[in-house]
Every structure is written in structure tokens, then in C-alpha cells.
Scaffold this motif. Sequence first.
Motif, PDB file in Angstrom:
ATOM      1  N   ILE A  84     -12.663   9.883  -8.818  1.00 32.27           N
ATOM      2  CA  ILE A  84     -13.902  10.631  -9.078  1.00 32.27           C
ATOM      3  C   ILE A  84     -15.034   9.666  -9.408  1.00 32.27           C
ATOM      4  N   ASP A  85     -14.731   8.651 -10.220  1.00 30.84           N
ATOM      5  CA  ASP A  85     -15.734   7.657 -10.594  1.00 30.84           C
ATOM      6  C   ASP A  85     -16.239   6.915  -9.352  1.00 30.84           C
TER       7      ASP A  85
ATOM      8  N   LEU B 101     -19.207   7.807 -12.979  1.00 30.15           N
ATOM      9  CA  LEU B 101     -19.083   8.781 -14.058  1.00 30.15           C
ATOM     10  C   LEU B 101     -19.772   8.285 -15.324  1.00 30.15           C
ATOM     11  N   PRO B 102     -20.392   9.169 -16.102  1.00 29.10           N
ATOM     12  CA  PRO B 102     -20.874   8.762 -17.417  1.00 29.10           C
ATOM     13  C   PRO B 102     -19.694   8.242 -18.243  1.00 29.10           C
ATOM     14  N   ALA B 103     -19.958   7.297 -19.121  1.00 30.93           N
ATOM     15  CA  ALA B 103     -18.876   6.677 -19.901  1.00 30.93           C
ATOM     16  C   ALA B 103     -18.057   7.721 -20.643  1.00 30.93           C
TER      17      ALA B 103
ATOM     18  N   LEU C 195     -14.005   8.515 -20.125  1.00 32.95           N
ATOM     19  CA  LEU C 195     -13.069   8.419 -21.255  1.00 32.95           C
ATOM     20  C   LEU C 195     -12.346   9.744 -21.487  1.00 32.95           C
ATOM     21  N   VAL C 196     -13.055  10.839 -21.317  1.00 36.19           N
ATOM     22  CA  VAL C 196     -12.413  12.160 -21.469  1.00 36.19           C
ATOM     23  C   VAL C 196     -11.261  12.291 -20.470  1.00 36.19           C
ATOM     24  N   GLY C 197     -11.501  11.887 -19.221  1.00 35.79           N
ATOM     25  CA  GLY C 197     -10.457  11.944 -18.207  1.00 35.79           C
ATOM     26  C   GLY C 197      -9.282  11.046 -18.548  1.00 35.79           C
ATOM     27  N   GLN C 198      -9.575   9.828 -18.988  1.00 33.70           N
ATOM     28  CA  GLN C 198      -8.510   8.888 -19.336  1.00 33.70           C
ATOM     29  C   GLN C 198      -7.709   9.385 -20.542  1.00 33.70           C
TER      30      GLN C 198
END
Length: 359
Positions: free
Chosen positions: A114-115, A128-130, A134-137
Motif C-alpha cells: 500500500i505504501d 503512507l503517512p507515518a 505504523l498502524v498497519g505494522q
Amino acid sequence: MFLEFLYPLVKYFTPLNVFRYLTFRAAYGALTALFISFLFGPRIIEALRTLKVGQAIRDDGPQSHLKKGGTPTMGGVLIILSVIVAVLLWQDLHNFYVWLTLTGFVGFGAVGFIDDYLKVTQKNSKGLPAWAKLVGQFGVAFAIVLTLYYTEDEHITQLYLPFFKNPIVNLGWVWIPFAVLLLVWESNAVNLTDGLDGLAIGLVILVFIALSVLTYLSGRADYAAYLGIPYIQGAGELTIFCLALVGASVGFLWFNAHPAEVFMGDVGSLSLGGVMAVLSLIIKKEILLLIVGGVFLLEAVSVVLQVVSYKLRKKRIFKMAPLHHHFELSGWAETKVVIRFWILGGLFALIAISTLKIQ
């Protein structure tokens, strides 16, 4: 798949007995992934060029990198594809750890995909916004960690250190945030290291060679007892995954060597970093992983130190972070930085393996 469908036929054709051996399946898993990489690599690269999936280069980095702009990215899909096929063909698909590892691998890869997609469609290097990244990770990490935690394995929350035979402490529920942070850290560490042609993937090969040794030993009760490391039933099957990943990475390096024809993108770096951390959690080598992937640790720490120093002192420690850019700006040629970091990565892997006998 081969194990399930061909091994039962051993009573009719005895040579099929080789499918019972983990080392045989691991070797051919590596060769299968390598073959798929070589076969589909040029096709995927050409498809990425046709779709104009080119890398956007940050303009505040070394100026020599600007000429790399437009090089196809998202090549990590080739690694993921190769590993998935090799795993499905050669692994025991009834093994819980196989599916958990594959889920983590694909899950982190999806966040990276996605990024990368946003980077190439928006024609910038931000993606992606940081916070969203991070939410995805963290979402993938929590899913993996909670699944492991509720298996109620007696070893899972225990913390082992290199040079010590017995666990130093049972972390209990504290293991959950510890493990989640390790997954996210390692995923981002590989991502930060992926800045020069062949650098990250060469180090990944060294790390997964070491992890293949560790998973094999951890899955053998006799070797585990001899070395004084925790025996994890079923973990030996992950040796096939590790060597399949080595094969896929060697195949990718063929196209990623300087001057790179393709970059792995976040889809590759996040998935590779995440899955090496998943493996370390399963075989209880969380701390040892930091030694095995010592170069990744140095690269990530250099970024943290640079940011903290600039925030507090308004001064930079390095000419540029991550660390590989510091040496580039110090006058080292790109290939020299890569090869020297590979050498350092090999030393870290050897040191990590040597600790098994010094405890």
C-alpha cells in the motif's frame, strides 16, 4: 504439498522416501524459489516498467542517487511470490508455525505494498503517512503476537539471552508489547537499510542463512538438548521457509545488484524484516536476532540517534542517516559501502551462531 501427496506413495516407489527428510525439502525449496525468481524476474520488471511503477528519489540525499529515479520498484512482490510457491510445494502444510510465519510475511508485505502504491501513484517518496504505516505494522504485529501468546507454549513468554542456557526471566503478559515492538522495529530496520543497490537483500541472505541453522537446531530435540537451547516442536519445518527465502533473495539480488534493474520497495523490506522477527519469536531468539541482524540494528539506531541529537542539540551526529549514507557522503563509493556492510553482516551472523557453543 509434495510431502502430503507424494510421500504416501513410498510403499509403491521407495525413492519417494526422500520427501520425509527436512534437509532434502529445504534444499529444493531454496532451488524452487531461486528458479521462480530467475524465471519471472524479467517479466515482473518489464511489467513494472510498463505500468510506470518507478521509484521516486528523495532530493535531500546523495546527488548520485538522482539518476536512479524511475527505476522500477515494488520488486519485493517477486520475493514474496517465489517464497509462497516454494513453501506450498515443499513444506508440511499441517504445521501451525508455517502458516503463522507465512501470514506475518504476507501481512507486513501488504502494508508495504500500500505504501509503495501510494508513492508511485502520487509520484513522491512519502507514501503512507507515518501514523498510517505504523498502524498497519502494529496491527499485523499484534495479530501474530497474540496468536503465539495464546498457544500457551511453555517457552513463549520466556526471555533467553546469548551465552545463557536457561531463560533469565518469564515476561508473562509483558512479552506481548515486547514482541510487538520487536516486530515493528525489525520491519522498519530493514526498510531503513534498503537505500543502496543490493545492500539490504545481501544482508537478508546472510541473516536467513543463520536463521535456517537456528530453526533446524531448535526443531531437533537431540541438538537442542546438547546445545542447551529451547526445543520447539515443529520449528524445524521453518528451515524450509528460511532457505526458500534465501533462494528467492539470491534470485532478486541478480536483478538488484549495482546498477539495480529493480528495487524491492517497502513491500519487500517490511515483509523481510517482519518475518525474521516472527521467526525469532517462535524459536526464542529475540535478543540473538539483534546480533544476527547487527547491521540492521546499527542502521536503525543511527537514525534514532540522529533525530534525537538534532531535536535536543540542533546538531547532527552523522552527515546523513541511515548510516550507509554517512559513508557515501564521506567519499566511499556505493559498491564499497555495500560490500563492506555485507562483510560486517557476515561477521555478525557468525558471532551469533558461535554463541550456541558458548553457554
